[in-house]
Design a protein around this motif. Structure first.
Motif, mmCIF file in Angstrom:
data_model
loop_
_atom_site.group_PDB
_atom_site.id
_atom_site.type_symbol
_atom_site.label_atom_id
_atom_site.label_comp_id
_atom_site.label_asym_id
_atom_site.label_seq_id
_atom_site.Cartn_x
_atom_site.Cartn_y
_atom_site.Cartn_z
ATOM 1 N N LEU B 110 -34.736 18.772 24.967
ATOM 2 C CA LEU B 110 -33.582 19.597 25.359
ATOM 3 C C LEU B 110 -33.786 21.049 24.930
ATOM 4 C CD1 LEU B 110 -30.674 17.171 24.346
ATOM 5 C CD2 LEU B 110 -31.546 17.598 26.657
ATOM 6 N N GLY B 111 -34.333 21.225 23.734
ATOM 7 C CA GLY B 111 -34.588 22.580 23.247
ATOM 8 C C GLY B 111 -35.626 23.297 24.097
ATOM 9 N N MET B 113 -36.190 22.651 27.241
ATOM 10 C CA MET B 113 -35.517 22.965 28.515
ATOM 11 C C MET B 113 -34.741 24.271 28.392
ATOM 12 S SD MET B 113 -33.889 19.309 29.718
ATOM 13 C CE MET B 113 -33.188 19.867 31.278
ATOM 14 N N LEU B 114 -34.006 24.375 27.305
ATOM 15 C CA LEU B 114 -33.168 25.553 27.125
ATOM 16 C C LEU B 114 -34.041 26.802 27.018
ATOM 17 C CD1 LEU B 114 -30.201 26.288 26.877
ATOM 18 C CD2 LEU B 114 -30.333 25.831 24.429
ATOM 19 N N GLY B 116 -36.972 27.211 28.354
ATOM 20 C CA GLY B 116 -37.442 27.505 29.711
ATOM 21 C C GLY B 116 -36.341 28.088 30.581
ATOM 22 N N GLY B 117 -35.125 27.615 30.385
ATOM 23 C CA GLY B 117 -34.004 28.106 31.180
ATOM 24 C C GLY B 117 -33.696 29.570 30.918
#
Lengths: 506, 506
Positions: B110-111, B113-114, B116-117
Motif C-alpha cells: 500500500l505504501g 502504491m501511494l 507511485g500515486g
C-alpha cells in the motif's frame, strides 16, 4: 499470524490487518488505496503545486515513536490527507513545469503494481528468469524505437539494462571506462593503478548534468581532472568540437590520459544538443569512452522528426535515456545501452559462492547484478513493457508530439509580449525565457526574474524553476506532465503575465 | 489526448486506454490489477517455487518489436499468466527458503502504491518537503525500535536515510570514509590524493557480503588493499579481534593506512555476528570508519532478546539494515544511519544552479540527494511508515519471533535424523546444515549435497540455496517469507528427508 488478537472485523479499510499478507485483506485494502490514488489524481488541480509548508512542519504533527499496536488504513489515509499532502509538491499536477517532468501513467503504475506483487529480486537470471529476459527484450524494443544501431541491441553483442537514474547509468559506464583505461596504462607504462588513476581525464560540457561531476567524485577522478568544456550562446550551449579537441590535445601534451567523454542530448538547463558525430570522432582518435546522456530529450527521439538529434550515436559506446521523465514510465526507470557489456561486467562483477549457479557458471545467461551498482533489483521491465503495449508506439509518439506542440504554442505566446525574451532556441518541450531587465539594471535582471519565479511558485497556481545561461538568470518552463494540456499552458501564460505586470509596476 | 481514436468503450480492463492517465480509467484498470495480484498470492503455492524455464525461453514467446497500436490490459494479463509467471521464481512463496527473504506485505504494498500515486521525485527538501521529513521521522522511529544511541538519530546530530540496497549503503559510507582519510593524508603527509588512495586499506570478514568487495572496486580501493579477514568454525565464522588487530598493525608497519572496517551482524552464509564492541575499539585506536552491516539480522534486533547482537553499535560510525528483507517492507528499502551526515554530504554533494533554493542555501533543511548515489529518489518512507503503523511494533516483533520459533523447530527436526548435521549455530531464522558425507567421500560431501539441493529445487516443492563454510558445501534454509508458517517448514522437512533417502539409496 503475527500474534495479535483480531481487533477489527467489520471488513474493509477500517479493520486492523490480522496477517502480514492475507490475499483477501490485501484485496480489500488495495482496492481502497486505488480509489484514494484515483481521487488524488482527479482532484490534483485543487492543490497548490508547490508545497507551502515550512521546514520542520511534519515533526510537529507526528508522534515521536512508532505505535505499539496496529492502526487501520482509514486512520492512516486521514493522516495522509491532512498531514502528508500539504507537504507534497505535486509533480503530477498539470501545472507543474519545473525541472524536467517525471511521468506517472496508468500503464506504468500497473506495471509497478505487478512488480511489487511478484516481489522478486532479480539479481541473477536464476533468481527469476523472466525478469532478466523481459528486460533484455523491452530494451531491444525501445532501442529499436530509437533506431539505435544493432550493436547496442542484444542481437548485436550489445544490450540494454534498466538503471534507477541517469546518475547510476553515467557512473557505471564511467567505472567501465576507468577499468579499461587503468588496465591499459598499467600495462603500457608499467605504473601503479593509482598513478594511472591520477592521469585520467574526463570531459563533458559545462551544461551537463551534475551527475557527471558526482560520478567523477565517486570514481576517484579528481575534480581537477574533470573538464567542463565552456559553452555559450554562439553554439546554443552545445560543446564546440574545436574547443574540446584543443583541450584534449593539451591534456595529452601535459602527460594526462583522456578516457571518458559524456556528450549531452538535451541539457538540463536548456535542452542543448551536443554534436555527437564530431565528438565521436575525437573520442575515437584518443581511445576515449564516448557516453551519450539523453535523459530527457532521448524520449523525443522515438519520433522520426526528432531522431536526427541522436545522429552520431553510432559512434558512442553507451547511451542512456529516462523513460521515467517523459515516456510515461513511473520513476524509476533509466534505460542504458552499451555496445560491449563485458566491460561493465569486468568493472562491476562479484561472484560470491552463495550466488553461484549452473547457468551463470556456464555463461548461458545475463546476470544484471554485474551491470549495476546494487546487487538486488526490482522487476522494472514490467512497467516499461506495459507502457509500450498499452499505449503502442503510435500513442507514445503522439504523446511526445502533443507536448512539443504545446511548447511551440507557448513560445509563440511569449513572442507576442515584448517584455519577455527567449534565452535559447526551443528544440523539444522546454522553453527558456526571462523578463527583459529594466535599463541599467545592476544585476542584469537576475533579481527581477528570481522574484518572478518566487511569486509564481508562492501563489501555487503553477510551479516553474530556474537556471543560469551565459551568466543570466533564466526561467525554465518544461512541458511534459501526464495531465498537462494546452489549456494549462494558456492559463500559465496568464499568471506569468499578470505576476510580471505586478512586479514591473512595483 | 495522445491522439488515438478510442477503440474500446465496453469499459473495464478490456478497453484501450484513451488517455495516458485518466483518473477513472486508472481506477478501473488498477482495481483489475489488485485482483490479479490478490489471486496470485492466493494461488502462490500452486506454482513450482523455482522457475523451470530454460535460458532464452521468453524471446521465443514475445514479438521482436513493440506494438504500434495500444493493447488492452486483459490481453497483457493473459500474457503475464502464460508467459511471465512460468519464468518467475516465486520469492513470496511460503516454500521459498533461498538466499535471505525479501518481504512483500499488505502494508508495504500500500505504501508503494501511494508513493507511485504521488509520483514525486524528492531529491531536495523543496522538491516535496513531506518526503524528506517523513523519512527523517520514520528512520528515527525505526532507530528507536533498534535502541540505537541518540547520536544516530536526528535528535542527536545523526540521521537515517533510505537507500535502495545494502550495497549502496556500504558504498556511500565507504566513500565518506575515503574522503575523510584522503584529506587527512594529503594534509598530514603532503602527498597527492592518488598516492593517498593507494595507501588506504579496508577490512571486513571473509563472511561479509560481496557488496563490500564491490564497494571497494567502485571506490578505487585496490582489491590488494581490501583485507578479508579469515574466519572459521572456532569463532562461528565471526571476526577474531586478535587477528584483525594483528592484520591492521602489520599494515600500519608496512606504511599503509587503515581507513574502513565493515563489521557484520548476520553474515550472508551463516548469519554470523561479529564482536562489535571489540571491533569498535580497534577502529577507534586507528581512526578507522566503523560500519556495521546488519542487513538481515538487524531486523531481529527490534526484539529485546535479540538486541544484544547489536551491542557495541554505539562505537560504530554507521549501520545499515534492510527492512525489505525481513520487516515486511517491500523491496527496495535499506535503512542507513550515520552519526555524522556532514561526512556523507562532503563526499557526495553537488549543488548545480538548477537545483538551488532558499531553504537549501540557508541550511534549513536536509537534502537527501547528498546522502546517496542517485539524484532522484522515490517517496519510499511511505511504505516503512505504513508498515510500522499497520502492524505496530508489537506485530513486527511477533512476526520476527514466529519465524525464529519455526527455525528452532526445524533445527530440532534436523537433530532427530543422524544423517544430517548442523554446520553453524543458529542465532536467528537461518539454519545451515548438510547431509553427512559417506565414509571416504573424496569431495567431503560436496557433490552429495549439491545434488540434494538441485533435486529439491528441480522438483519445485521448495527452494533452498547453498554456501560453503570452512570449505564444506552447506545447505541454507532461510525462514522469513511473509506467507511461511510452521506447516510449510514441516512439509519442507519431509521432502528434504525423502530426497535425501533417494540420493543415499542410489
Amino acid at each position: 499470524m503475527y500474534g495479535l488478537a483480531c481487533r477489527g472485523s467489520e471488513g474493509g479499510a477500517r479493520s486492523i490487518l490480522t496477517e502480514p499478507f492475507d490475499a483477501e485483506e490485501f484485496r480489500k485494502h488495495a482496492h481502497r488505496m486505488v480509489d484514494f490514488i484515483a481521487d488524488y489524481h482527479r482532484d490534483i488541480e485543487t492543490f497548490p503545486v508547490r508545497s507551502q509548508v515550512e521546514p520542520g512542519y511534519l515533526k510537529k504533527l507526528l508522534p515521536e515513536s512508532a505505535p505499539d499496536e496496529p492502526e487501520a488504513l482509514e486512520d492512516i489515509l486521514n493522516d495522509v490527507q491532512s498531514k502528508i499532502v500539504p507537504g507534497i509538491t505535486h509533480w503530477q499536477s498539470p501545472n507543474f513545469f519545473g525541472y524536467y517532468p517525471s511521468n506517472d501513467s496508468t500503464a506504468g503504475f500497473l506495471g509497478d503494481m505487478l512488480s511489487g506483487g511478484f516481489g522478486i529480486v532479480g539479481f541473477s537470471w536464476i533468481a527469476s528468469p523472466a525478469a532478466t529476459e523481459l528486460e533484455m527484450i523491452v530494451l531491444d524494443w525501445l532501442g529499436k524505437l530509437l533506431q539505435l544501431p544493432n550493436e547496442f541491441l542484444s542481437s548485436g553483442k550489445g544490450g540494454g539494462v534498466i538503471q534507477g537514474t541517469a546518475s547510476e547509468a553515467v557512473l557505471v559506464v564511467m567505472l567501465a571506462a576507468r577499468k579499461r583505461a587503468v588496465e591499459k596504462l598499467t600495462k603500457d607504462q608499467g605504473i601503479s593503478e593509482f598513478e594511472a588513476l591520477g592521469k585520467l581525464v574526463a570531459y563533458t560540457s559545462d551544461q551537463a548534468h551534475s551527475c557527471v561531476n558526482k560520478a567523477s567524485q565517486i570514481a576517484g577522478i579528481s575534480l581537477e581532472n574533470l573538464r567542463l568544456i565552456p559553452t555559450d550562446a554562439s553554439t546554443n550551449y552545445s560543446i564546440s568540437p574545436e574547443i574540446l579537441a584543443k583541450t584534449v590535445a593539451a591534456d595529452v601534451r601535459g602527460g594526462l590520459v583522456p578516457f571518458f567523454l559524456c556528450g549531452v542530448v538535451g541539457s538540463t538547463s536548456s535542452a542543448a544538443v551536443d554534436p555527437l558525430s564530431e565528438l565521436g570522432d575525437i573520442c575515437k582518435e584518443y581511445g576515449m569512452w564516448f557516453h551519450v546522456d539523453a535523459a530527457y530529450a532521448g524520449n523525443a527521439c522515438i519520433c522520426p522528426e526528432y531522431r536526427p538529434h541522436l545522429n552520431g550515436v553510432e559512434k558512442a559506446d553507451s547511451l542512456n535515456m529516462n523513460p521515467h521523465k517523459w515516456l510515461l514510465t513511473n520513476f524509476d526507470c533509466s534505460t542504458l545501452w552499451v555496445k560491449d557489456p563485458t566491460l561493465l561486467v569486468a568493472a562491476l562483477s562479484t561472484n560470491p559462492v552463495f550466488l553461484r549457479n549452473k547457468q551463470s557458471d556456464n555463461n548461458l545467461v545475463v546476470d544484471y547484478k554485474d551491470w549495476q551498482i546494487p546487487l538486488g533489483r526490482r522487476f522494472r521491465s514490467l512497467k516499461l513493457w506495459m507502457v509500450m503495449r498499452m499505449y503502442g508506439s503510435t500513442g507514445l509518439r503522439a504523446y511526445i508530439r502533443n507536448h512539443c506542440n504545446i511548447a511551440k504554442h507557448f513560445e509563440e505566446l511569449l513572442r507576442t509580449d515584448s517584455r519577455f525574451e527567449i534565452m535559447a532556441p526551443r528544440s523539444f518541450s522546454l522553453i527558456c525565457f526571462r523578463l527583459r531587465p529594466r535599463a541599467n539594471d545592476p544585476d542584469k535582471g537576475y533579481s527581477l526574474n528570481a522574484k518572478l519565479v518566487e511569486a509564481l511558485n508562492s501563489d501555487g497556481n503553477i510551479l516553474i524553476t530556474h537556471t543560469v545561461l551565459g551568466g543570466l538568470y533564466t526561467i525554465r518552463l518544461a512541458i511534459g506532465g501526464v495531465h498537462t494540456k494546452l489549456q494549462h499552458v494558456d492559463a500559465a501564460w496568464e499568471v506569468i503575465k499578470s505576476q510580471a505586470s505586478n512586479l514591473l509596476n512595483e
